[in-house]
Design a protein around this motif. Structure first.
Motif, PDB file in Angstrom:
ATOM      1  N   MET A   1       0.897  -1.285  -0.089  1.00 32.64           N
ATOM      2  CA  MET A   1      -0.146  -0.099   0.045  1.00 32.64           C
ATOM      3  C   MET A   1       0.840   1.297  -0.012  1.00 32.64           C
ATOM      4  N   ASN A   2       0.804   2.179  -1.022  1.00 35.60           N
ATOM      5  CA  ASN A   2       1.488   3.490  -0.892  1.00 35.60           C
ATOM      6  C   ASN A   2       0.791   4.511  -0.061  1.00 35.60           C
ATOM      7  N   GLN A   3       1.693   5.383   0.542  1.00 32.28           N
ATOM      8  CA  GLN A   3       1.394   6.346   0.999  1.00 32.28           C
ATOM      9  C   GLN A   3      -0.039   7.261   0.818  1.00 32.28           C
ATOM     10  N   THR A   4      -0.470   7.310  -0.424  1.00 32.98           N
ATOM     11  CA  THR A   4      -1.619   8.146  -0.692  1.00 32.98           C
ATOM     12  C   THR A   4      -2.597   7.149  -0.088  1.00 32.98           C
ATOM     13  N   SER A   5      -2.603   5.952  -0.479  1.00 32.48           N
ATOM     14  CA  SER A   5      -3.666   5.002  -0.267  1.00 32.48           C
ATOM     15  C   SER A   5      -3.931   5.003   1.156  1.00 32.48           C
ATOM     16  N   TRP A   6      -2.688   4.532   1.988  1.00 32.81           N
ATOM     17  CA  TRP A   6      -2.820   4.506   3.388  1.00 32.81           C
ATOM     18  C   TRP A   6      -3.394   5.907   3.968  1.00 32.81           C
ATOM     19  N   THR A   7      -3.001   6.855   3.581  1.00 29.66           N
ATOM     20  CA  THR A   7      -3.816   8.169   4.226  1.00 29.66           C
ATOM     21  C   THR A   7      -5.274   8.224   3.913  1.00 29.66           C
ATOM     22  N   TYR A   8      -5.703   8.002   2.630  1.00 28.61           N
ATOM     23  CA  TYR A   8      -6.869   7.995   2.222  1.00 28.61           C
ATOM     24  C   TYR A   8      -7.658   6.816   3.153  1.00 28.61           C
ATOM     25  N   ALA A   9      -7.340   5.929   3.314  1.00 29.64           N
ATOM     26  CA  ALA A   9      -7.854   4.979   4.136  1.00 29.64           C
ATOM     27  C   ALA A   9      -7.873   5.262   5.592  1.00 29.64           C
ATOM     28  N   GLU A  10      -6.741   5.929   6.097  1.00 27.92           N
ATOM     29  CA  GLU A  10      -6.675   6.343   7.420  1.00 27.92           C
ATOM     30  C   GLU A  10      -7.762   7.416   7.681  1.00 27.92           C
ATOM     31  N   ASN A  11      -7.956   8.268   6.889  1.00 29.15           N
ATOM     32  CA  ASN A  11      -9.039   9.456   7.113  1.00 29.15           C
ATOM     33  C   ASN A  11     -10.207   8.956   6.564  1.00 29.15           C
ATOM     34  N   TYR A  12     -10.544   7.760   6.133  1.00 30.30           N
ATOM     35  CA  TYR A  12     -11.989   7.563   5.500  1.00 30.30           C
ATOM     36  C   TYR A  12     -13.158   7.873   6.342  1.00 30.30           C
ATOM     37  N   VAL A  13     -12.907   7.445   7.910  1.00 28.25           N
ATOM     38  CA  VAL A  13     -13.631   7.974   8.888  1.00 28.25           C
ATOM     39  C   VAL A  13     -13.476   9.086   9.546  1.00 28.25           C
ATOM     40  N   ASP A  14     -14.417  10.291   9.325  1.00 27.94           N
ATOM     41  CA  ASP A  14     -14.023  11.589   9.819  1.00 27.94           C
ATOM     42  C   ASP A  14     -14.149  11.654  11.421  1.00 27.94           C
ATOM     43  N   GLU A  15     -13.291  12.466  11.826  1.00 25.81           N
ATOM     44  CA  GLU A  15     -13.343  12.377  13.616  1.00 25.81           C
ATOM     45  C   GLU A  15     -13.955  13.913  13.918  1.00 25.81           C
ATOM     46  N   ASP A  16     -14.925  13.812  14.622  1.00 28.48           N
ATOM     47  CA  ASP A  16     -15.610  15.115  14.905  1.00 28.48           C
ATOM     48  C   ASP A  16     -14.603  16.048  16.145  1.00 28.48           C
ATOM     49  N   GLU A  17     -15.448  17.125  16.535  1.00 31.22           N
ATOM     50  CA  GLU A  17     -14.628  18.062  17.137  1.00 31.22           C
ATOM     51  C   GLU A  17     -14.217  17.396  18.690  1.00 31.22           C
ATOM     52  N   VAL A  18     -15.076  16.599  19.219  1.00 28.91           N
ATOM     53  CA  VAL A  18     -14.694  16.022  20.496  1.00 28.91           C
ATOM     54  C   VAL A  18     -13.574  15.483  20.588  1.00 28.91           C
ATOM     55  N   LEU A  19     -13.590  14.330  19.349  1.00 30.62           N
ATOM     56  CA  LEU A  19     -12.270  13.514  19.099  1.00 30.62           C
ATOM     57  C   LEU A  19     -11.044  14.479  18.732  1.00 30.62           C
ATOM     58  N   ALA A  20     -11.347  15.550  18.327  1.00 28.83           N
ATOM     59  CA  ALA A  20      -9.943  16.517  17.795  1.00 28.83           C
ATOM     60  C   ALA A  20      -9.742  17.223  19.118  1.00 28.83           C
ATOM     61  N   ALA A  21     -10.638  17.365  20.225  1.00 29.15           N
ATOM     62  CA  ALA A  21     -10.189  18.087  21.463  1.00 29.15           C
ATOM     63  C   ALA A  21      -9.374  16.949  22.185  1.00 29.15           C
ATOM     64  N   ALA A  22      -9.987  15.817  22.022  1.00 31.94           N
ATOM     65  CA  ALA A  22      -9.184  14.946  23.171  1.00 31.94           C
ATOM     66  C   ALA A  22      -7.848  14.618  22.176  1.00 31.94           C
ATOM     67  N   ARG A  23      -7.594  14.667  21.219  1.00 29.23           N
ATOM     68  CA  ARG A  23      -6.239  14.693  20.344  1.00 29.23           C
ATOM     69  C   ARG A  23      -5.426  15.569  21.044  1.00 29.23           C
ATOM     70  N   ALA A  24      -6.068  16.748  21.093  1.00 28.22           N
ATOM     71  CA  ALA A  24      -5.176  18.049  21.299  1.00 28.22           C
ATOM     72  C   ALA A  24      -4.511  17.901  22.910  1.00 28.22           C
ATOM     73  N   ARG A  25      -5.607  17.391  23.558  1.00 28.21           N
ATOM     74  CA  ARG A  25      -5.333  17.216  25.073  1.00 28.21           C
ATOM     75  C   ARG A  25      -3.964  16.147  24.943  1.00 28.21           C
ATOM     76  N   ALA A  26      -4.294  15.182  24.534  1.00 34.98           N
ATOM     77  CA  ALA A  26      -2.980  13.886  24.129  1.00 34.98           C
ATOM     78  C   ALA A  26      -1.971  14.638  23.894  1.00 34.98           C
ATOM     79  N   ASP A  27      -1.726  15.581  22.853  1.00 32.93           N
ATOM     80  CA  ASP A  27      -0.654  16.267  22.621  1.00 32.93           C
ATOM     81  C   ASP A  27      -0.075  16.988  23.847  1.00 32.93           C
ATOM     82  N   GLU A  28      -0.876  17.632  24.398  1.00 36.17           N
ATOM     83  CA  GLU A  28      -0.353  18.645  25.446  1.00 36.17           C
ATOM     84  C   GLU A  28       0.279  17.697  26.619  1.00 36.17           C
TER      85      GLU A  28
END
Length: 213
Positions: A1-28
């Motif tokens: 699997m090339n990088q383009t296909s992997w990225t497409y598959a990885e982002n196939y299901v969108d994350e909402d604002e709640v998950l985005a906020a949780a990821r921001a906390r994780a980074d912090e």
């Protein structure tokens, strides 16, 4: 699997604002949360299993937990274990923002290998491990006891930054994961698959529990 296909598959299901906020906390706080592809796979598993009881090893800030809760039955309960109580506090914020009733999550602060032996045998539909990689083999042993027949065990980081597939990589964590991948493949009573989502998701269904000699 090339990088383009992997990225497409990885982002196939969108994350909402709640998950985005949780990821921001994780980074912090320096937590490496499961990728969106792995999260979607976990939600799929809990939905297929119609999961009522799930164990998570490594709460983080609630990214993987929220994915799983969204696939579980409405009355399902997530038991999540982490050595960092502060991470669990942040995870509870995530679950609250995601509209998860408090009675659907049981957070336990402590070492997984101290907590897991106190949980009920054969009670759980899914055991998801994203804790200390050096303890993965021990988590597998506990999962075999905790899972009902037909339940699933899952391990994140099963490819470990592309190191597992490279035999020249011999650091402690890589060797532990590589040994686990082989052990799961060879364990009677497990039907395994290694999914190339995120950093690798190793999954296996418990078909039956081998009798003791």
């Amino acid at each position: 699997m090339n990088q383009t296909s992997w990225t497409y598959a990885e982002n196939y299901v969108d994350e909402d604002e709640v998950l985005a906020a949780a990821r921001a906390r994780a980074d912090e706080v320096g937590v490496s949360a499961i990728g969106s592809g792995g999260g979607a796979a976990l939600r799929f598993l809990t939905a297929v299993l119609e999961a009522r009881a799930v164990v998570e090893i490594g709460t983080g800030t609630g990214v993987s937990g929220l994915w799983m809760l969204r696939g579980m039955r409405p009355d399902g309960v997530l038991t999540t274990v982490d050595v960092e109580a502060e991470h669990q506090r942040l995870a509870r914020e995530t679950f609250k923002e995601g509209g998860i009733p408090v009675q659907r999550v049981r957070t336990i602060a402590g070492s997984a290998l101290d907590v897991l032996p106190r949980l009920t045998d054969g009670h759980y539909d899914l055991v998801f491990a994203d804790g200390d990689k050096r303890e993965y083999a021990a988590y597998l042993a506990e999962a075999m006891r905790l899972l009902r027949p037909g339940g699933v065990v899952a391990f994140d980081n099963a490819l470990w930054h592309d190191k597992v597939a490279d035999p020249s990589q011999r650091d402690e964590q890589t060797v532990a994961i590589r040994d686990l991948v082989q052990q799961v493949a060879e364990t009677e009573g497990l039907v395994p698959a290694l999914l190339p989502v995120g950093d690798g998701l190793l999954v296996a269904k418990k078909v039956w529990f081998p009798a003791a000699d």
